[in-house]
Design a protein around this motif. Structure first.
Motif, PDB file in Angstrom:
ATOM      1  N   SER A 209       4.422   5.604  -5.412  1.00 36.06           N
ATOM      2  CA  SER A 209       4.447   5.673  -6.874  1.00 36.06           C
ATOM      3  C   SER A 209       3.589   6.833  -7.374  1.00 36.06           C
ATOM      4  CB  SER A 209       3.952   4.356  -7.473  1.00 36.06           C
ATOM      5  OG  SER A 209       3.905   4.428  -8.874  1.00 36.06           O
ATOM      6  N   ASP A 210       2.393   6.958  -6.819  1.00 40.11           N
ATOM      7  CA  ASP A 210       1.513   8.062  -7.224  1.00 40.11           C
ATOM      8  C   ASP A 210       2.126   9.415  -6.864  1.00 40.11           C
ATOM      9  OD1 ASP A 210      -0.331   6.277  -8.186  1.00 40.11           O
ATOM     10  OD2 ASP A 210      -1.582   6.293  -6.382  1.00 40.11           O
TER      11      ASP A 210
ATOM     12  N   GLU B 140       0.834  -1.208   0.000  1.00 41.87           N
ATOM     13  CA  GLU B 140       0.000   0.000   0.000  1.00 41.87           C
ATOM     14  C   GLU B 140       0.863   1.250   0.000  1.00 41.87           C
ATOM     15  OE1 GLU B 140      -3.572   2.031   2.690  1.00 41.87           O
ATOM     16  OE2 GLU B 140      -3.141  -0.120   2.855  1.00 41.87           O
TER      17      GLU B 140
ATOM     18  N   ASP C  96       1.395   0.478 -13.551  1.00 40.81           N
ATOM     19  CA  ASP C  96       0.462   1.549 -13.901  1.00 40.81           C
ATOM     20  C   ASP C  96       0.962   2.433 -15.036  1.00 40.81           C
ATOM     21  OD1 ASP C  96      -1.037   0.568 -11.831  1.00 40.81           O
ATOM     22  OD2 ASP C  96      -0.399   2.089 -10.391  1.00 40.81           O
TER      23      ASP C  96
ATOM     24  N   SER D 214       4.816  -0.856  -8.703  1.00 42.09           N
ATOM     25  CA  SER D 214       3.520  -0.220  -8.927  1.00 42.09           C
ATOM     26  C   SER D 214       3.588   0.758 -10.100  1.00 42.09           C
ATOM     27  CB  SER D 214       3.061   0.506  -7.654  1.00 42.09           C
ATOM     28  OG  SER D 214       1.830   1.152  -7.845  1.00 42.09           O
TER      29      SER D 214
ATOM     30  N   ALA E  37       2.388   1.735  -3.465  1.00 43.94           N
ATOM     31  CA  ALA E  37       1.462   2.317  -4.437  1.00 43.94           C
ATOM     32  C   ALA E  37       1.296   3.812  -4.206  1.00 43.94           C
ATOM     33  CB  ALA E  37       0.109   1.604  -4.350  1.00 43.94           C
TER      34      ALA E  37
END
Length: 353
Positions: A171-172, A165, A210, A206, A168
């Motif tokens: 990464s964002d 989690e 994506d 991630s 992710a």
């Protein structure tokens, strides 16, 4: 952040297994006595619930009083919050709003940025201050900031959340960071300590899944004391918890230990695979530490840095590092302020012209 909420949460987490064990033991005696015991069992348990509920209520009231009465330095607040998140950060319950840490990035002033980013990801229960060092021994972030071509970006996050989690989220965050960077981004280096190395690897994985553009710019990955093959202490706690669950009386205590955060549990058996550690073009560098002055001493290989063994931090599954170093005479947290470690990281990350 509320120190009162942290106090109340700590009391609640301790009282729960005590009450559970008390109830389990009492029920065994009531069952042994038979019908006379069953007649008093219900009122007895009602009184017991009231007593333990009063303790929880008292902790909440005392916590509110602490918030009003105490003046605490920001650094102390940060330490309390970070360790509270590390222990229970994926299940803070009613204290979520006051205690939870959001993922953020510390970015230098616009005039100081370059196109070569070094992303610093701390470990369990820490904050970005772990990279700062002290007055007598500056940390890695100062060395990076002093370099004309490198720009450190320190990450703060809730270390109690599962590693995947946090990966992710990172990464964002890096995707947003790179898209809004004031100068063109030439390269990104990921530097993680302990859990931070795992989070960095998950962030890259991630980003790849994506299609995040930032992942293609990763040139170097540095993992410091990262438990790629698990941390012995977490493995011990996991084994002990399984044993405690076998008896009704000790099951509440097992539930207490099982209430440790998902982030901690992920340190027992790291899930990173070769392709998730670094892109094929990136260089992977590893630093491990042992408490013994001689890095090759047999005892050093057994105790490691007291938290992670070098056999775990230098052997990511299925991936061969470009370089690895084992330092002697350092502990798990001291390794970040080791001049030798800092010099080694700077040597790896300094651009070659």
């Amino acid at each position: 952040m509320s120190i009162g909420s942290a106090f109340a949460l700590g009391v609640e987490r301790i009282v729960d297994p005590v009450e559970g064990m008390h109830t389990a033991i009492a029920r065994r005696w009531f069952d042994a006595v038979g019908n006379p015991g069953r007649r008093v069992q219900r009122p007895y348990e009602a009184v017991t619930r009231l007593a333990y509920g009063s303790v929880r209520l008292g902790a909440s009231v005392m916590g509110a009083g602490l918030d009003r009465a105490l003046t605490i330095e920001p650094a102390t607040y940060d330490a309390i919050q970070s360790w509270t998140n590390g222990l229970f950060g994926d299940d803070l319950g009613r204290h979520e709003q006051r205690l939870a840490t959001s993922m953020t990035a510390s970015i230098p002033q616009a005039e100081a940025v370059t196109g070569r980013l070094v992303i610093l990801v701390h470990g369990l229960g820490r904050t970005e201050s772990c990279w700062t060092g002290n007055d007598s021994s500056p940390g890695l972030v100062q060395s990076l900031a002093a370099h004309p071509e490198l720009t450190p970006v320190s990450i703060r996050y809730n270390t109690g959340l599962p590693v995947a989690e946090n990966g992710a989220q990172l990464s964002d965050l890096l995707g947003e960071l790179v898209s809004g960077w004031p100068v063109p981004v030439e390269s990104i280096a990921l530097v993680g300590h302990s859990m931070g190395g795992l989070v960095s690897g998950e962030a890259y994985a991630s980003g790849q899944r994506d299609g995040q553009n930032w992942s293609a710019k990763v040139s170097d990955v540095v993992a410091i004391a990262t438990p790629y093959r698990g941390a012995p202490l977490e493995k011990l706690v996991a084994t002990m918890t399984r044993g405690l669950k076998m008896a009704t009386t000790t099951r509440p205590l097992a539930d207490f230990f099982d209430g440790r955060s998902g982030g901690i549990k992920d340190l027992g058996f790291a899930k990173n695979e070769a392709g998730e550690l670094a892109p094929s073009k990136a260089r992977l560098y590893l630093i491990a530490g042992v408490a013994t002055s001689n890095p090759r001493h047999l005892m050093g290989s057994v105790i490691g840095d007291w938290m992670v063994r070098p056999s775990s931090s230098t052997r990511p599954r299925g991936f061969k590092p470009d370089s690895k170093v084992v330092l002697g005479g350092v502990t798990h947290f001291d390794i970040l302020n080791s001049p030798v470690a800092i010099e080694q990281v700077m040597d790896w990350l300094t651009p070659v012209h």
